[in-house]
Design a protein around this motif. Structure first.
Motif, PDB file in Angstrom:
ATOM      1  N   GLU A  34       0.826  -1.212   0.000  1.00  0.00           N
ATOM      2  CA  GLU A  34       0.000   0.000   0.000  1.00  0.00           C
ATOM      3  C   GLU A  34       0.861   1.263   0.000  1.00  0.00           C
ATOM      4  OE1 GLU A  34      -3.366  -0.001  -0.402  1.00  0.00           O
ATOM      5  OE2 GLU A  34      -2.924  -2.120  -0.767  1.00  0.00           O
ATOM      6  N   ARG A  35       2.018   1.181   0.651  1.00  0.00           N
ATOM      7  CA  ARG A  35       2.916   2.349   0.665  1.00  0.00           C
ATOM      8  C   ARG A  35       3.352   2.724  -0.744  1.00  0.00           C
ATOM      9  NH1 ARG A  35       4.914   6.159  -0.222  1.00  0.00           N
ATOM     10  NH2 ARG A  35       6.770   7.221   0.584  1.00  0.00           N
ATOM     11  N   GLU A  36       3.530   1.722  -1.597  1.00  0.00           N
ATOM     12  CA  GLU A  36       3.983   1.975  -2.959  1.00  0.00           C
ATOM     13  C   GLU A  36       2.942   2.717  -3.799  1.00  0.00           C
ATOM     14  OE1 GLU A  36       5.043  -1.949  -4.181  1.00  0.00           O
ATOM     15  OE2 GLU A  36       6.986  -1.902  -3.164  1.00  0.00           O
ATOM     16  N   LYS A  37       1.691   2.758  -3.296  1.00  0.00           N
ATOM     17  CA  LYS A  37       0.635   3.474  -4.005  1.00  0.00           C
ATOM     18  C   LYS A  37       0.591   4.954  -3.628  1.00  0.00           C
ATOM     19  CE  LYS A  37      -2.310  -0.671  -4.067  1.00  0.00           C
ATOM     20  NZ  LYS A  37      -3.618  -1.243  -3.602  1.00  0.00           N
ATOM     21  N   ILE A  38       1.318   5.311  -2.569  1.00  0.00           N
ATOM     22  CA  ILE A  38       1.327   6.686  -2.072  1.00  0.00           C
ATOM     23  C   ILE A  38       2.495   7.445  -2.704  1.00  0.00           C
ATOM     24  CG2 ILE A  38       1.464   8.140  -0.005  1.00  0.00           C
ATOM     25  CD1 ILE A  38       0.461   5.724   1.599  1.00  0.00           C
ATOM     26  N   GLN A  39       2.287   8.698  -2.991  1.00  0.00           N
ATOM     27  CA  GLN A  39       3.321   9.514  -3.630  1.00  0.00           C
ATOM     28  C   GLN A  39       4.594   9.525  -2.798  1.00  0.00           C
ATOM     29  OE1 GLN A  39       2.130  13.546  -4.318  1.00  0.00           O
ATOM     30  NE2 GLN A  39       3.866  14.031  -5.623  1.00  0.00           N
ATOM     31  N   GLY A  40       5.722   9.481  -3.463  1.00  0.00           N
ATOM     32  CA  GLY A  40       7.002   9.483  -2.774  1.00  0.00           C
ATOM     33  C   GLY A  40       7.492   8.074  -2.499  1.00  0.00           C
ATOM     34  N   LYS A  41       8.678   7.974  -1.907  1.00  0.00           N
ATOM     35  CA  LYS A  41       9.264   6.673  -1.608  1.00  0.00           C
ATOM     36  C   LYS A  41       9.795   6.652  -0.185  1.00  0.00           C
ATOM     37  CE  LYS A  41      10.704   5.527  -6.328  1.00  0.00           C
ATOM     38  NZ  LYS A  41      11.851   5.127  -7.210  1.00  0.00           N
ATOM     39  N   GLY A  42      10.040   5.431   0.304  1.00  0.00           N
ATOM     40  CA  GLY A  42      10.661   5.285   1.610  1.00  0.00           C
ATOM     41  C   GLY A  42       9.737   5.591   2.766  1.00  0.00           C
ATOM     42  N   VAL A  43      10.335   5.906   3.935  1.00  0.00           N
ATOM     43  CA  VAL A  43       9.575   6.152   5.155  1.00  0.00           C
ATOM     44  C   VAL A  43       9.895   7.545   5.692  1.00  0.00           C
ATOM     45  CG1 VAL A  43       9.540   3.696   5.726  1.00  0.00           C
ATOM     46  CG2 VAL A  43      11.383   5.130   6.622  1.00  0.00           C
ATOM     47  N   PHE A  44       9.023   8.049   6.533  1.00  0.00           N
ATOM     48  CA  PHE A  44       9.185   9.425   7.017  1.00  0.00           C
ATOM     49  C   PHE A  44      10.385   9.579   7.939  1.00  0.00           C
ATOM     50  CE2 PHE A  44       7.187   7.687  10.738  1.00  0.00           C
ATOM     51  CZ  PHE A  44       7.461   8.545  11.794  1.00  0.00           C
ATOM     52  N   ASP A  45      10.761   8.502   8.645  1.00  0.00           N
ATOM     53  CA  ASP A  45      11.879   8.553   9.585  1.00  0.00           C
ATOM     54  C   ASP A  45      12.413   7.133   9.749  1.00  0.00           C
ATOM     55  OD1 ASP A  45      13.550   8.624  11.920  1.00  0.00           O
ATOM     56  OD2 ASP A  45      12.547  10.467  12.557  1.00  0.00           O
ATOM     57  N   LYS A  46      13.652   6.898   9.360  1.00  0.00           N
ATOM     58  CA  LYS A  46      14.244   5.556   9.385  1.00  0.00           C
ATOM     59  C   LYS A  46      14.432   5.014  10.797  1.00  0.00           C
ATOM     60  CE  LYS A  46      16.647   6.353   5.033  1.00  0.00           C
ATOM     61  NZ  LYS A  46      17.969   6.469   4.341  1.00  0.00           N
ATOM     62  N   ASP A  47      14.352   5.892  11.781  1.00  0.00           N
ATOM     63  CA  ASP A  47      14.524   5.470  13.173  1.00  0.00           C
ATOM     64  C   ASP A  47      13.188   5.192  13.861  1.00  0.00           C
ATOM     65  OD1 ASP A  47      16.334   4.860  15.272  1.00  0.00           O
ATOM     66  OD2 ASP A  47      15.841   6.750  16.266  1.00  0.00           O
ATOM     67  N   LYS A  48      12.093   5.576  13.208  1.00  0.00           N
ATOM     68  CA  LYS A  48      10.791   5.481  13.856  1.00  0.00           C
ATOM     69  C   LYS A  48       9.856   4.454  13.213  1.00  0.00           C
ATOM     70  CE  LYS A  48      10.834  10.204  15.690  1.00  0.00           C
ATOM     71  NZ  LYS A  48      10.123  11.510  15.745  1.00  0.00           N
ATOM     72  N   VAL A  49      10.340   3.756  12.206  1.00  0.00           N
ATOM     73  CA  VAL A  49       9.563   2.690  11.570  1.00  0.00           C
ATOM     74  C   VAL A  49      10.257   1.368  11.893  1.00  0.00           C
ATOM     75  CG1 VAL A  49       8.714   1.710   9.413  1.00  0.00           C
ATOM     76  CG2 VAL A  49       8.725   4.198   9.747  1.00  0.00           C
ATOM     77  N   VAL A  50       9.510   0.447  12.522  1.00  0.00           N
ATOM     78  CA  VAL A  50      10.086  -0.785  13.061  1.00  0.00           C
ATOM     79  C   VAL A  50       9.387  -1.998  12.460  1.00  0.00           C
ATOM     80  CG1 VAL A  50      10.545  -2.099  15.177  1.00  0.00           C
ATOM     81  CG2 VAL A  50      10.607   0.409  15.230  1.00  0.00           C
ATOM     82  N   PHE A  51      10.168  -2.945  11.961  1.00  0.00           N
ATOM     83  CA  PHE A  51       9.633  -4.214  11.474  1.00  0.00           C
ATOM     84  C   PHE A  51      10.102  -5.323  12.416  1.00  0.00           C
ATOM     85  CE2 PHE A  51       9.738  -2.903   6.668  1.00  0.00           C
ATOM     86  CZ  PHE A  51       8.778  -1.933   6.926  1.00  0.00           C
ATOM     87  N   VAL A  52       9.157  -6.096  12.937  1.00  0.00           N
ATOM     88  CA  VAL A  52       9.486  -7.219  13.813  1.00  0.00           C
ATOM     89  C   VAL A  52       8.903  -8.501  13.218  1.00  0.00           C
ATOM     90  CG1 VAL A  52       9.384  -8.174  16.146  1.00  0.00           C
ATOM     91  CG2 VAL A  52       9.388  -5.682  15.823  1.00  0.00           C
ATOM     92  N   MET A  53       9.772  -9.416  12.865  1.00  0.00           N
ATOM     93  CA  MET A  53       9.332 -10.697  12.327  1.00  0.00           C
ATOM     94  C   MET A  53       9.068 -11.641  13.496  1.00  0.00           C
ATOM     95  SD  MET A  53       9.619  -9.897   9.092  1.00  0.00           S
ATOM     96  CE  MET A  53       9.110  -8.257   9.692  1.00  0.00           C
ATOM     97  N   ASP A  54       7.800 -11.955  13.752  1.00  0.00           N
ATOM     98  CA  ASP A  54       7.525 -12.753  14.955  1.00  0.00           C
ATOM     99  C   ASP A  54       6.405 -13.790  14.814  1.00  0.00           C
ATOM    100  OD1 ASP A  54       5.348 -11.043  14.871  1.00  0.00           O
ATOM    101  OD2 ASP A  54       5.655 -10.182  16.862  1.00  0.00           O
TER     102      ASP A  54
END
Length: 421
Positions: free
Chosen positions: A45-65
């Protein structure tokens, strides 16, 4: 009219002096996270929004669990999507095999969330972090995508329920019993889209692990979030797990609550939620013996060190009942290691339990303990819906680690007192 804790946090993050229940606001978020099930959808869904990447690389967390280590090709593909996106976009907080844990135990443990912050996660039990005095709530993957891209989300300011805690818990009664008692009292929709705000002199007697377990299941009461006041225990925990600055918010004396509920902790008994809803609660000693086939001790609700410790204490020198499976899942690698160093893992294995690497696994019917037709399980997880852990005819009884461990020894649902303690 004054504001509640939650309303003050929301107002601050919306850049407003005051907010009211029902008001729609656009607020900045301090943390956005997802897991191996929800994040691939958010990435798409992010790829459908204008722009690329995330707003802050320190504030977006992925946890594989949820399905980690991967249980099949589909789960392997999901983690691959997350892994590649995290690498391509330079995310500072990506957790996978070897350094992962169940997200709602791992994120506070890593010091990624502190008091006064606003956190959203694409998992309903994100409300766990309210134990630290943060406003934290679950969102869908599309909302996660929007937050990843912009660092902002729309919120409707919730009404609030005040839960006043008095007294002190008896031995072998814990936070899980508190929240099961509350859900049994108000029902699974008793706090629908409301903030459950805990207060009272009884708060100080609760450990942080108790508070995490209580806030974790605010969603099982229908709540938007659960939140505790910040005290010395909270501050001690935050300092021990990170160095992020924090802000302490207190509810105004004239804050509006839709309901006020009092709970005397000193009179609470070990409580079990029967199938197939968390509100179907019964105290130990009020029902006949119910034989069981499996016990699960773990999850984002009760996989912390104190939960492993009390389970080991009750199983030490005893043995899991014949023809019963006891599965113990530490919530993070750090908890696993500490449990090893303290001898808890040895105690559990010698008692006939099996100990797994951190994973959500059986909680959502994923793997590591799926139930066959007509089997019964006592579990420290948070949901006992039809088919949640396996076959639709199986039954899940939600309970504390104390009840789960005692039940594992006796082969039927029981409390520590029935072990002679």
């Amino acid at each position: 009219m004054g504001m509640t804790m939650s309303q003050k946090i929301l107002a601050k993050h919306a850049g407003l002096e005051k907010v009211e229940s029902g008001q729609l606001i656009l607020a900045k978020v301090d943390l956005v996270h997802g897991n191996d099930i929800t994040t691939p959808v958010a990435i798409r869904e992010r790829e459908k929004i204008q722009g690329k990447g995330v707003f802050d690389k320190d504030k977006v967390v992925f946890v594989m669990d949820h399905f980690v280590p991967n249980k099949d090709i589909t789960s392997a593909k999901c983690t691959q999507i997350c892994r590649n996106y995290a690498k391509e976009n330079g995310l500072k907080h990506y957790y996978d095999v070897g350094n992962m844990g169940i997200e709602h135990a791992l994120i506070p443990e890593q010091g990624l969330i502190t008091a006064g912050e606003l956190s959203v996660g694409a998992d309903s039990h994100t409300c766990t972090y309210g134990a630290l005095g943060a406003f934290s709530t679950g969102v869908g993957s599309t909302d996660m995508a929007a937050a990843m891209a912009t660092g902002e989300l729309w919120f409707k300011v919730p009404n609030a329920i005040q839960v006043i805690l008095k007294g002190k818990l008896q031995k072998y009664v814990s936070g899980k019993d508190v929240i099961l008692h509350l859900i049994g009292k108000i029902g699974v929709d008793g706090a629908l889209y409301e903030s459950i705000e805990f207060s009272g002199e009884g708060v100080s007697s609760l450990s942080m692990d108790d508070r995490f377990a209580i806030c974790n299941m605010a969603i099982e009461a229908g709540g938007k979030n659960g939140i505790f006041p910040v005290d010395e225990k909270t501050i001690e925990y935050m300092k021990a797990h990170g160095n992020k600055p924090y802000t302490v918010y207190e509810a105004d004396s004239d804050a509006k609550y839709e309901r006020v509920i009092e709970i005397n902790l000193s009179t609470l008994q070990s409580t079990v939620a029967f199938p197939h809803l968390p509100e179907n609660t019964h105290e130990i000693g009020t029902f006949d013996k119910i034989p069981i086939d499996q016990v699960v001790i773990g999850s984002c609700t009760n996989g912390r060190l104190s939960d492993i410790a009390v389970s080991a204490e009750l199983l030490r020198g005893r043995h899991v009942a014949e023809n019963l499976r006891c599965i113990v899942i530490p919530a993070t690698q750090k908890i696993y290691l500490e449990a090893m160093e303290k001898g808890y893992i040895k105690d559990l294995i010698e008692a006939g339990a099996v100990v797994s690497t951190p994973t959500c696994g059986p909680c959502l019917g994923g793997y590591m303990g799926i139930l066959a037709p007509h089997e019964r399980c006592v579990s420290t997880t948070n949901r006992n819906f039809v088919g949640r852990m396996g076959d639709a005819s199986s039954e899940i009884y939600l309970a504390s680690p104390e009840v789960a461990a005692a039940s594992a020894v006796l082969g039927y649902i029981a409390g520590p007192k029935e072990l002679g303690l």
